[in-house]
Design a protein around this motif. Structure first.
Motif, mmCIF file in Angstrom:
data_model
loop_
_atom_site.group_PDB
_atom_site.id
_atom_site.type_symbol
_atom_site.label_atom_id
_atom_site.label_comp_id
_atom_site.label_asym_id
_atom_site.label_seq_id
_atom_site.Cartn_x
_atom_site.Cartn_y
_atom_site.Cartn_z
ATOM 1 N N LYS A 83 -4.136 -18.366 2.066
ATOM 2 C CA LYS A 83 -3.292 -19.242 1.491
ATOM 3 C C LYS A 83 -2.368 -18.235 1.447
ATOM 4 O O LYS A 83 -0.871 -18.286 1.395
ATOM 5 N N ASN A 84 -2.233 -17.484 0.117
ATOM 6 C CA ASN A 84 -1.648 -16.381 -0.491
ATOM 7 C C ASN A 84 -1.122 -16.020 -0.145
ATOM 8 O O ASN A 84 0.314 -14.805 0.235
ATOM 9 N N ASP A 88 -0.871 -19.921 5.454
ATOM 10 C CA ASP A 88 -2.047 -20.894 5.812
ATOM 11 C C ASP A 88 -3.201 -20.460 7.281
ATOM 12 O O ASP A 88 -2.511 -19.773 7.520
ATOM 13 N N LYS A 89 -4.444 -20.584 6.536
ATOM 14 C CA LYS A 89 -4.988 -20.629 7.431
ATOM 15 C C LYS A 89 -5.121 -20.750 8.628
ATOM 16 O O LYS A 89 -5.670 -19.330 9.716
ATOM 17 N N LYS A 90 -4.879 -21.206 9.347
ATOM 18 C CA LYS A 90 -4.673 -21.909 10.587
ATOM 19 C C LYS A 90 -4.031 -20.554 11.649
ATOM 20 O O LYS A 90 -3.993 -20.703 12.649
ATOM 21 N N TYR A 408 -10.158 -7.790 -9.653
ATOM 22 C CA TYR A 408 -9.701 -7.724 -8.649
ATOM 23 C C TYR A 408 -8.769 -8.556 -8.007
ATOM 24 O O TYR A 408 -9.995 -9.627 -7.369
ATOM 25 N N ASP A 409 -7.830 -8.754 -8.221
ATOM 26 C CA ASP A 409 -7.098 -10.161 -7.408
ATOM 27 C C ASP A 409 -6.196 -9.532 -6.881
ATOM 28 O O ASP A 409 -5.907 -8.943 -5.627
ATOM 29 N N GLY A 414 0.482 -4.563 -5.802
ATOM 30 C CA GLY A 414 1.685 -4.964 -5.677
ATOM 31 C C GLY A 414 1.844 -5.316 -3.390
ATOM 32 O O GLY A 414 2.585 -6.005 -2.950
ATOM 33 N N THR A 415 0.590 -5.442 -3.019
ATOM 34 C CA THR A 415 0.310 -5.695 -1.237
ATOM 35 C C THR A 415 -0.423 -6.529 -1.049
ATOM 36 O O THR A 415 -1.960 -6.966 -1.773
ATOM 37 N N PHE A 416 -0.269 -7.545 -0.814
ATOM 38 C CA PHE A 416 -1.365 -9.159 -0.278
ATOM 39 C C PHE A 416 -2.387 -7.870 1.238
ATOM 40 O O PHE A 416 -1.638 -7.806 2.206
ATOM 41 N N LEU A 417 -3.047 -7.008 0.731
ATOM 42 C CA LEU A 417 -3.480 -6.620 1.657
ATOM 43 C C LEU A 417 -4.337 -7.127 3.280
ATOM 44 O O LEU A 417 -3.677 -6.680 4.535
ATOM 45 N N LEU A 418 -4.705 -8.612 2.809
ATOM 46 C CA LEU A 418 -5.189 -9.164 4.134
ATOM 47 C C LEU A 418 -3.734 -9.193 5.292
ATOM 48 O O LEU A 418 -3.919 -9.536 6.406
ATOM 49 N N ASN A 419 -2.382 -9.972 4.584
ATOM 50 C CA ASN A 419 -1.439 -9.503 5.641
ATOM 51 C C ASN A 419 -1.061 -8.009 6.544
ATOM 52 O O ASN A 419 0.038 -8.266 6.803
ATOM 53 N N GLU A 420 -0.985 -6.829 5.539
ATOM 54 C CA GLU A 420 -1.010 -5.910 5.885
ATOM 55 C C GLU A 420 -1.941 -6.066 7.402
ATOM 56 O O GLU A 420 -1.881 -5.208 8.297
ATOM 57 N N LEU A 421 -3.133 -6.523 7.417
ATOM 58 C CA LEU A 421 -4.357 -6.480 8.304
ATOM 59 C C LEU A 421 -4.282 -7.333 9.583
ATOM 60 O O LEU A 421 -4.920 -6.877 10.531
ATOM 61 N N VAL A 422 -3.125 -7.609 9.819
ATOM 62 C CA VAL A 422 -3.131 -8.702 10.912
ATOM 63 C C VAL A 422 -1.252 -8.328 11.368
ATOM 64 O O VAL A 422 -0.619 -7.909 10.926
ATOM 65 N N ARG A 423 -0.786 -8.981 12.616
ATOM 66 C CA ARG A 423 0.235 -8.696 13.807
ATOM 67 C C ARG A 423 0.643 -10.196 13.907
ATOM 68 O O ARG A 423 -0.400 -10.819 14.146
#
Length: 430
Positions: A83-84, A88-90, A408-409, A414-423
Protein backbone atom coordinates in the motif's frame (compact mmCIF):
# COMPACT_ATOMS: atom_id res chain seq x y z
CA UNK A 1 33.05 -20.39 -12.87
CA UNK A 2 29.55 -19.88 -11.43
CA UNK A 3 28.47 -21.94 -8.43
CA UNK A 4 24.66 -22.14 -8.44
CA UNK A 5 22.85 -23.21 -5.26
CA UNK A 6 19.23 -22.77 -6.38
CA UNK A 7 17.86 -23.09 -9.89
CA UNK A 8 14.47 -24.13 -11.29
CA UNK A 9 13.22 -24.95 -7.79
CA UNK A 10 16.10 -27.34 -7.05
CA UNK A 11 18.50 -26.79 -4.14
CA UNK A 12 22.17 -27.79 -4.42
CA UNK A 13 23.93 -27.66 -1.05
CA UNK A 14 27.36 -28.06 -2.63
CA UNK A 15 26.47 -25.92 -5.63
CA UNK A 16 26.21 -26.74 -9.33
CA UNK A 17 28.90 -25.43 -11.66
CA UNK A 18 28.20 -23.42 -14.82
CA UNK A 19 30.55 -21.66 -17.21
CA UNK A 20 27.99 -18.96 -18.05
CA UNK A 21 24.45 -17.81 -17.26
CA UNK A 22 22.67 -19.36 -20.26
CA UNK A 23 20.97 -22.23 -18.40
CA UNK A 24 20.13 -20.04 -15.41
CA UNK A 25 18.61 -17.32 -17.59
CA UNK A 26 16.57 -19.88 -19.55
CA UNK A 27 15.16 -21.40 -16.34
CA UNK A 28 14.14 -18.01 -14.96
CA UNK A 29 12.44 -16.96 -18.19
CA UNK A 30 10.65 -20.29 -18.44
CA UNK A 31 9.16 -19.92 -14.96
CA UNK A 32 8.06 -16.29 -15.14
CA UNK A 33 4.52 -17.16 -16.21
CA UNK A 34 4.07 -19.13 -12.95
CA UNK A 35 4.51 -15.89 -11.04
CA UNK A 36 2.61 -13.69 -13.50
CA UNK A 37 -0.47 -15.91 -13.18
CA UNK A 38 -0.46 -15.91 -9.37
CA UNK A 39 -2.81 -13.39 -7.69
CA UNK A 40 -0.88 -11.06 -5.40
CA UNK A 41 -3.04 -12.12 -2.47
CA UNK A 42 -1.89 -15.71 -2.98
CA UNK A 43 1.71 -14.50 -2.95
CA UNK A 44 1.05 -12.62 0.29
CA UNK A 45 -0.52 -15.69 1.91
CA UNK A 46 2.43 -17.87 0.88
CA UNK A 47 4.88 -15.37 2.38
CA UNK A 48 2.82 -15.32 5.56
CA UNK A 49 3.19 -19.10 5.69
CA UNK A 50 6.95 -18.67 5.29
CA UNK A 51 6.88 -16.25 8.22
CA UNK A 52 5.30 -18.88 10.46
CA UNK A 53 7.79 -21.53 9.34
CA UNK A 54 10.72 -19.27 10.28
CA UNK A 55 9.24 -18.36 13.65
CA UNK A 56 8.90 -22.05 14.58
CA UNK A 57 12.48 -23.05 13.70
CA UNK A 58 14.75 -22.47 16.70
CA UNK A 59 17.93 -23.12 14.72
CA UNK A 60 17.02 -20.61 12.02
CA UNK A 61 16.16 -18.00 14.65
CA UNK A 62 19.79 -18.12 15.78
CA UNK A 63 20.73 -16.40 12.51
CA UNK A 64 20.95 -12.68 13.19
CA UNK A 65 18.06 -10.83 11.59
CA UNK A 66 15.89 -13.90 11.03
CA UNK A 67 13.44 -13.06 13.84
CA UNK A 68 12.73 -9.67 12.30
CA UNK A 69 12.51 -11.25 8.84
CA UNK A 70 9.74 -13.46 10.20
CA UNK A 71 7.85 -10.34 11.26
CA UNK A 72 8.55 -8.61 7.96
CA UNK A 73 6.96 -11.49 6.01
CA UNK A 74 3.69 -11.36 7.94
CA UNK A 75 0.55 -10.71 5.93
CA UNK A 76 -0.28 -7.36 7.57
CA UNK A 77 3.23 -6.02 7.07
CA UNK A 78 3.43 -7.10 3.42
CA UNK A 79 0.05 -5.52 2.68
CA UNK A 80 1.23 -2.31 4.36
CA UNK A 81 4.44 -2.39 2.29
CA UNK A 82 2.47 -2.74 -0.95
CA UNK A 83 0.00 0.00 0.00
CA UNK A 84 2.78 2.44 0.90
CA UNK A 85 4.78 1.60 -2.22
CA UNK A 86 2.07 1.30 -4.87
CA UNK A 87 -1.13 2.62 -3.36
CA UNK A 88 -3.23 -0.49 -4.00
CA UNK A 89 -2.27 -4.16 -4.36
CA UNK A 90 -4.87 -4.51 -7.12
CA UNK A 91 -2.45 -2.81 -9.51
CA UNK A 92 -0.33 -5.98 -9.40
CA UNK A 93 -3.16 -8.13 -10.80
CA UNK A 94 -5.30 -6.02 -13.12
CA UNK A 95 -5.61 -2.82 -15.08
CA UNK A 96 -7.33 -0.48 -12.61
CA UNK A 97 -9.69 2.26 -13.77
CA UNK A 98 -8.18 5.68 -13.00
CA UNK A 99 -10.98 7.62 -14.71
CA UNK A 100 -11.75 9.07 -18.13
CA UNK A 101 -11.18 5.76 -19.91
CA UNK A 102 -7.64 5.30 -18.57
CA UNK A 103 -6.51 2.12 -16.83
CA UNK A 104 -3.21 1.49 -15.01
CA UNK A 105 -1.37 -1.71 -14.08
CA UNK A 106 1.98 -2.41 -12.37
CA UNK A 107 3.85 -5.01 -14.41
CA UNK A 108 7.06 -6.74 -13.37
CA UNK A 109 10.27 -5.63 -15.06
CA UNK A 110 11.40 -9.20 -15.85
CA UNK A 111 14.67 -10.56 -14.47
CA UNK A 112 16.03 -8.56 -11.54
CA UNK A 113 19.72 -9.14 -10.81
CA UNK A 114 20.86 -8.49 -7.26
CA UNK A 115 24.44 -7.90 -6.13
CA UNK A 116 24.38 -8.38 -2.34
CA UNK A 117 26.82 -6.98 0.21
CA UNK A 118 28.18 -9.38 2.81
CA UNK A 119 27.58 -7.31 5.95
CA UNK A 120 24.04 -8.57 6.71
CA UNK A 121 23.22 -12.28 6.39
CA UNK A 122 19.54 -11.77 5.55
CA UNK A 123 19.95 -8.79 3.21
CA UNK A 124 19.48 -10.89 0.07
CA UNK A 125 16.04 -12.00 1.29
CA UNK A 126 14.73 -8.45 1.76
CA UNK A 127 15.97 -7.51 -1.69
CA UNK A 128 14.49 -10.62 -3.32
CA UNK A 129 11.21 -10.32 -1.43
CA UNK A 130 10.23 -6.91 -2.77
CA UNK A 131 11.25 -7.89 -6.28
CA UNK A 132 9.05 -11.00 -6.02
CA UNK A 133 6.08 -8.90 -4.92
CA UNK A 134 6.53 -7.03 -8.21
CA UNK A 135 6.28 -10.44 -9.94
CA UNK A 136 9.89 -10.46 -11.11
CA UNK A 137 12.30 -13.37 -11.44
CA UNK A 138 15.43 -13.00 -9.33
CA UNK A 139 19.08 -13.77 -10.00
CA UNK A 140 20.99 -13.12 -6.80
CA UNK A 141 24.76 -13.05 -6.35
CA UNK A 142 25.47 -13.78 -2.69
CA UNK A 143 28.82 -13.72 -0.86
CA UNK A 144 30.06 -17.26 -0.20
CA UNK A 145 30.10 -16.68 3.58
CA UNK A 146 26.34 -16.02 3.61
CA UNK A 147 25.07 -18.74 1.29
CA UNK A 148 24.36 -21.38 3.96
CA UNK A 149 22.19 -19.07 6.08
CA UNK A 150 20.25 -17.84 3.04
CA UNK A 151 19.74 -21.38 1.72
CA UNK A 152 18.52 -22.61 5.11
CA UNK A 153 15.95 -19.81 5.38
CA UNK A 154 14.69 -20.21 1.80
CA UNK A 155 14.42 -23.98 2.27
CA UNK A 156 11.69 -23.30 4.86
CA UNK A 157 9.66 -21.78 2.03
CA UNK A 158 9.36 -25.16 0.30
CA UNK A 159 6.08 -27.10 0.35
CA UNK A 160 3.89 -24.24 1.55
CA UNK A 161 0.43 -24.31 -0.03
CA UNK A 162 -2.47 -21.91 0.36
CA UNK A 163 -6.03 -21.69 -0.93
CA UNK A 164 -7.35 -18.49 -2.42
CA UNK A 165 -10.62 -18.09 -4.34
CA UNK A 166 -11.14 -21.88 -4.44
CA UNK A 167 -7.72 -22.50 -6.01
CA UNK A 168 -4.51 -23.83 -4.46
CA UNK A 169 -1.14 -22.13 -4.90
CA UNK A 170 2.31 -23.56 -4.21
CA UNK A 171 5.38 -21.75 -2.90
CA UNK A 172 7.54 -23.72 -5.36
CA UNK A 173 6.17 -21.53 -8.16
CA UNK A 174 7.87 -18.60 -6.43
CA UNK A 175 11.07 -20.52 -5.62
CA UNK A 176 11.38 -21.49 -9.30
CA UNK A 177 11.75 -17.76 -9.99
CA UNK A 178 14.79 -17.47 -7.71
CA UNK A 179 18.36 -18.41 -8.55
CA UNK A 180 21.21 -18.07 -6.03
CA UNK A 181 24.76 -17.90 -7.33
CA UNK A 182 28.31 -17.27 -6.12
CA UNK A 183 31.34 -16.23 -8.15
CA UNK A 184 34.44 -14.17 -7.48
CA UNK A 185 33.63 -10.46 -7.21
CA UNK A 186 36.59 -9.53 -9.43
CA UNK A 187 35.47 -11.82 -12.27
CA UNK A 188 34.51 -9.09 -14.72
CA UNK A 189 33.34 -11.52 -17.41
CA UNK A 190 30.70 -13.05 -15.15
CA UNK A 191 29.68 -9.69 -13.69
CA UNK A 192 29.23 -8.30 -17.20
CA UNK A 193 27.25 -11.35 -18.34
CA UNK A 194 24.97 -11.13 -15.31
CA UNK A 195 24.50 -7.40 -15.91
CA UNK A 196 23.66 -7.97 -19.58
CA UNK A 197 20.62 -10.14 -18.80
CA UNK A 198 19.19 -7.81 -16.14
CA UNK A 199 15.94 -5.93 -16.71
CA UNK A 200 16.68 -4.26 -13.37
CA UNK A 201 19.79 -4.22 -11.19
CA UNK A 202 19.70 -3.90 -7.41
CA UNK A 203 23.16 -3.14 -6.08
CA UNK A 204 24.13 -3.27 -2.40
CA UNK A 205 27.70 -2.59 -1.33
CA UNK A 206 30.64 -0.34 -0.61
CA UNK A 207 31.80 2.47 -2.84
CA UNK A 208 34.29 0.41 -4.84
CA UNK A 209 31.91 -2.47 -5.59
CA UNK A 210 28.98 -0.14 -6.38
CA UNK A 211 31.08 1.89 -8.82
CA UNK A 212 32.41 -1.28 -10.45
CA UNK A 213 28.96 -2.79 -11.02
CA UNK A 214 27.48 0.55 -12.08
CA UNK A 215 30.05 0.76 -14.87
CA UNK A 216 29.09 -2.60 -16.41
CA UNK A 217 27.29 -2.71 -19.74
CA UNK A 218 23.54 -3.15 -19.42
CA UNK A 219 20.36 -3.02 -21.47
CA UNK A 220 19.23 0.48 -22.35
CA UNK A 221 15.89 -0.43 -20.73
CA UNK A 222 17.49 -1.64 -17.48
CA UNK A 223 16.45 0.07 -14.24
CA UNK A 224 19.11 0.56 -11.54
CA UNK A 225 18.49 0.80 -7.79
CA UNK A 226 21.66 1.42 -5.80
CA UNK A 227 22.17 1.15 -2.05
CA UNK A 228 25.72 2.33 -1.52
CA UNK A 229 27.84 2.94 1.58
CA UNK A 230 26.23 5.00 4.33
CA UNK A 231 26.99 6.26 7.85
CA UNK A 232 24.73 6.54 10.88
CA UNK A 233 24.79 8.08 14.34
CA UNK A 234 22.47 9.10 17.18
CA UNK A 235 21.56 12.19 19.20
CA UNK A 236 20.13 12.77 22.68
CA UNK A 237 18.74 16.17 23.59
CA UNK A 238 18.99 17.71 27.07
CA UNK A 239 15.34 16.89 27.80
CA UNK A 240 16.18 13.19 27.67
CA UNK A 241 19.62 13.55 29.25
CA UNK A 242 18.09 15.21 32.33
CA UNK A 243 15.05 12.95 32.56
CA UNK A 244 14.44 9.76 34.44
CA UNK A 245 14.03 7.97 31.11
CA UNK A 246 17.61 8.54 29.98
CA UNK A 247 18.69 5.05 31.02
CA UNK A 248 16.12 3.49 28.70
CA UNK A 249 17.45 5.51 25.78
CA UNK A 250 21.03 4.52 26.55
CA UNK A 251 19.98 0.85 26.64
CA UNK A 252 18.19 1.27 23.30
CA UNK A 253 21.30 2.87 21.80
CA UNK A 254 23.38 -0.08 23.04
CA UNK A 255 20.99 -2.48 21.30
CA UNK A 256 21.42 -0.56 18.04
CA UNK A 257 25.21 -0.78 18.40
CA UNK A 258 25.31 -4.50 19.17
CA UNK A 259 22.91 -5.59 16.44
CA UNK A 260 24.72 -6.65 13.26
CA UNK A 261 28.08 -5.93 14.96
CA UNK A 262 27.87 -2.32 13.70
CA UNK A 263 28.31 -3.61 10.13
CA UNK A 264 24.96 -2.33 8.86
CA UNK A 265 24.71 1.08 7.18
CA UNK A 266 22.15 1.92 9.85
CA UNK A 267 24.44 1.00 12.78
CA UNK A 268 25.41 3.98 14.96
CA UNK A 269 29.05 4.87 15.65
CA UNK A 270 28.58 8.17 17.51
CA UNK A 271 26.19 9.46 20.17
CA UNK A 272 25.93 13.25 20.28
CA UNK A 273 24.52 14.44 23.63
CA UNK A 274 23.31 17.86 24.72
CA UNK A 275 25.25 17.70 27.96
CA UNK A 276 28.36 18.88 29.75
CA UNK A 277 31.53 16.84 29.45
CA UNK A 278 31.06 15.52 32.99
CA UNK A 279 27.48 14.48 32.21
CA UNK A 280 28.69 12.78 29.03
CA UNK A 281 31.04 10.69 31.21
CA UNK A 282 28.05 9.63 33.33
CA UNK A 283 26.20 8.56 30.18
CA UNK A 284 29.28 6.62 29.09
CA UNK A 285 29.24 4.75 32.40
CA UNK A 286 25.59 3.85 31.85
CA UNK A 287 26.40 2.69 28.32
CA UNK A 288 29.26 0.55 29.66
CA UNK A 289 26.81 -1.22 31.98
CA UNK A 290 24.43 -1.80 29.07
CA UNK A 291 27.23 -3.33 27.00
CA UNK A 292 28.25 -5.57 29.92
CA UNK A 293 24.72 -6.98 30.15
CA UNK A 294 24.44 -7.49 26.39
CA UNK A 295 27.86 -9.12 26.21
CA UNK A 296 26.64 -12.03 28.36
CA UNK A 297 24.10 -12.92 25.68
CA UNK A 298 25.91 -11.57 22.62
CA UNK A 299 29.67 -11.94 23.10
CA UNK A 300 31.78 -9.54 21.07
CA UNK A 301 34.28 -11.30 18.81
CA UNK A 302 36.85 -8.90 17.42
CA UNK A 303 39.16 -9.84 14.53
CA UNK A 304 42.84 -8.96 14.40
CA UNK A 305 42.54 -5.95 12.07
CA UNK A 306 39.64 -4.47 14.00
CA UNK A 307 41.41 -5.11 17.31
CA UNK A 308 44.43 -3.18 16.10
CA UNK A 309 42.29 -0.17 15.20
CA UNK A 310 40.52 -0.24 18.57
CA UNK A 311 43.81 -0.46 20.49
CA UNK A 312 45.26 2.46 18.53
CA UNK A 313 42.20 4.61 19.20
CA UNK A 314 42.23 3.68 22.89
CA UNK A 315 45.85 4.79 23.05
CA UNK A 316 45.16 8.07 21.31
CA UNK A 317 42.30 8.96 23.65
CA UNK A 318 44.17 7.69 26.71
CA UNK A 319 47.07 10.05 26.06
CA UNK A 320 44.89 13.11 25.37
CA UNK A 321 44.26 15.71 28.08
CA UNK A 322 40.84 16.74 26.74
CA UNK A 323 39.43 13.28 26.06
CA UNK A 324 38.30 10.35 28.18
CA UNK A 325 38.01 6.63 27.64
CA UNK A 326 35.78 4.04 29.29
CA UNK A 327 36.36 0.47 28.19
CA UNK A 328 36.39 -3.15 29.22
CA UNK A 329 39.64 -4.84 30.20
CA UNK A 330 39.38 -6.88 27.05
CA UNK A 331 37.97 -5.61 23.75
CA UNK A 332 34.32 -6.24 24.60
CA UNK A 333 33.48 -2.53 24.32
CA UNK A 334 35.20 0.83 23.97
CA UNK A 335 33.59 4.20 24.70
CA UNK A 336 35.53 7.31 23.67
CA UNK A 337 34.40 10.67 25.05
CA UNK A 338 35.21 14.12 23.65
CA UNK A 339 33.70 17.49 22.72
CA UNK A 340 34.85 17.57 19.10
CA UNK A 341 32.21 18.43 16.54
CA UNK A 342 33.10 15.88 13.88
CA UNK A 343 32.27 12.46 12.47
CA UNK A 344 34.72 9.66 13.12
CA UNK A 345 35.36 6.88 10.64
CA UNK A 346 33.70 3.62 11.76
CA UNK A 347 35.87 1.19 13.72
CA UNK A 348 33.05 -1.18 14.77
CA UNK A 349 33.69 -3.87 17.40
CA UNK A 350 31.43 -1.96 19.84
CA UNK A 351 33.75 1.01 19.64
CA UNK A 352 31.60 4.14 19.95
CA UNK A 353 32.11 7.85 20.51
CA UNK A 354 30.10 9.97 22.92
CA UNK A 355 30.36 13.65 22.06
CA UNK A 356 29.39 16.44 24.43
CA UNK A 357 27.73 19.31 22.53
CA UNK A 358 25.62 22.33 23.48
CA UNK A 359 22.94 21.96 20.82
CA UNK A 360 22.09 19.03 18.53
CA UNK A 361 21.40 21.52 15.73
CA UNK A 362 25.12 22.38 15.75
CA UNK A 363 25.81 19.14 13.87
CA UNK A 364 24.03 20.47 10.77
CA UNK A 365 27.25 21.07 8.82
CA UNK A 366 28.40 17.49 9.51
CA UNK A 367 25.42 16.03 7.67
CA UNK A 368 25.78 15.02 4.04
CA UNK A 369 23.98 12.54 1.81
CA UNK A 370 26.40 9.95 3.13
CA UNK A 371 24.44 9.90 6.42
CA UNK A 372 21.61 7.41 6.19
CA UNK A 373 20.08 7.10 9.67
CA UNK A 374 20.00 9.30 12.77
CA UNK A 375 18.64 7.73 15.93
CA UNK A 376 17.02 10.39 18.07
CA UNK A 377 16.00 10.68 21.69
CA UNK A 378 13.83 13.70 22.49
CA UNK A 379 10.62 14.34 24.39
CA UNK A 380 9.99 17.58 22.48
CA UNK A 381 7.95 16.76 19.37
CA UNK A 382 8.30 20.26 17.91
CA UNK A 383 12.06 20.12 18.31
CA UNK A 384 12.16 16.61 16.85
CA UNK A 385 10.24 17.64 13.73
CA UNK A 386 12.43 20.73 13.31
CA UNK A 387 15.57 18.62 13.65
CA UNK A 388 14.22 16.02 11.20
CA UNK A 389 13.43 18.71 8.65
CA UNK A 390 16.95 20.13 8.95
CA UNK A 391 18.61 16.72 8.72
CA UNK A 392 16.52 15.45 5.82
CA UNK A 393 17.21 18.64 3.83
CA UNK A 394 20.90 17.93 4.27
CA UNK A 395 20.52 14.38 2.94
CA UNK A 396 19.44 12.05 5.76
CA UNK A 397 16.76 9.53 4.77
CA UNK A 398 15.81 8.12 8.18
CA UNK A 399 15.35 9.88 11.53
CA UNK A 400 14.13 7.20 13.88
CA UNK A 401 13.73 6.45 17.57
CA UNK A 402 16.62 4.75 19.35
CA UNK A 403 16.34 0.97 19.49
CA UNK A 404 14.90 0.88 15.96
CA UNK A 405 17.81 2.08 13.87
CA UNK A 406 18.48 -1.31 12.25
CA UNK A 407 14.89 -2.23 11.50
CA UNK A 408 14.50 -2.72 7.75
CA UNK A 409 11.48 -0.58 6.96
CA UNK A 410 10.08 1.26 3.95
CA UNK A 411 11.02 3.49 2.35
CA UNK A 412 14.68 2.45 2.70
CA UNK A 413 17.43 4.93 1.83
CA UNK A 414 14.70 7.23 0.53
CA UNK A 415 13.46 4.60 -1.91
CA UNK A 416 10.34 2.46 -2.18
CA UNK A 417 12.15 -0.52 -3.71
CA UNK A 418 8.98 -2.29 -4.82
CA UNK A 419 7.86 0.78 -6.76
CA UNK A 420 11.23 0.89 -8.55
CA UNK A 421 10.89 -2.75 -9.62
CA UNK A 422 7.59 -2.43 -11.50
CA UNK A 423 6.65 -0.65 -14.73
CA UNK A 424 3.51 1.48 -14.62
CA UNK A 425 1.60 0.53 -17.77
CA UNK A 426 -1.44 2.36 -19.10
CA UNK A 427 -4.43 1.37 -21.19
CA UNK A 428 -6.77 3.93 -22.72
CA UNK A 429 -10.21 2.80 -23.87
CA UNK A 430 -12.50 4.92 -26.01
Amino acid sequence: MITCYLIDGKFYNDGKKYENFDIIETALKKNQDLLYSMPIQAVILLLDGWSRAISKDKNILKTEGSAYLSFFLKKNNIEKLIKNSLGDKKYLDDFIDSGQGKFVKAQGRGIVCHWIAGNIKTLALYSMLQSTLGKNSNLIRIPKDNINEVMNIISLFKDIKVEFNDKFYDSMDIIKNISLVCFESDNMRLNEEMSSIADARVIWGGEESVCSINSLLKKTTCKDVVFGPKYSFAVLDKGIVNSGECGNYINAFAQDVVQFDQNACSSPHILFVEASFEKAKELAAALAKAFQKLNKRYPNIVGEVKASKIINERGRYGLSLDKEIMSSRDLSYTILIDSELDLKEPICGRCVYIKSIQDIFKIENLITRRVQTIGIGSLDKVKTVKFADMASKRGVDRIIKLGSMNIYDFPWDGTFLLNELVRWCTLTID
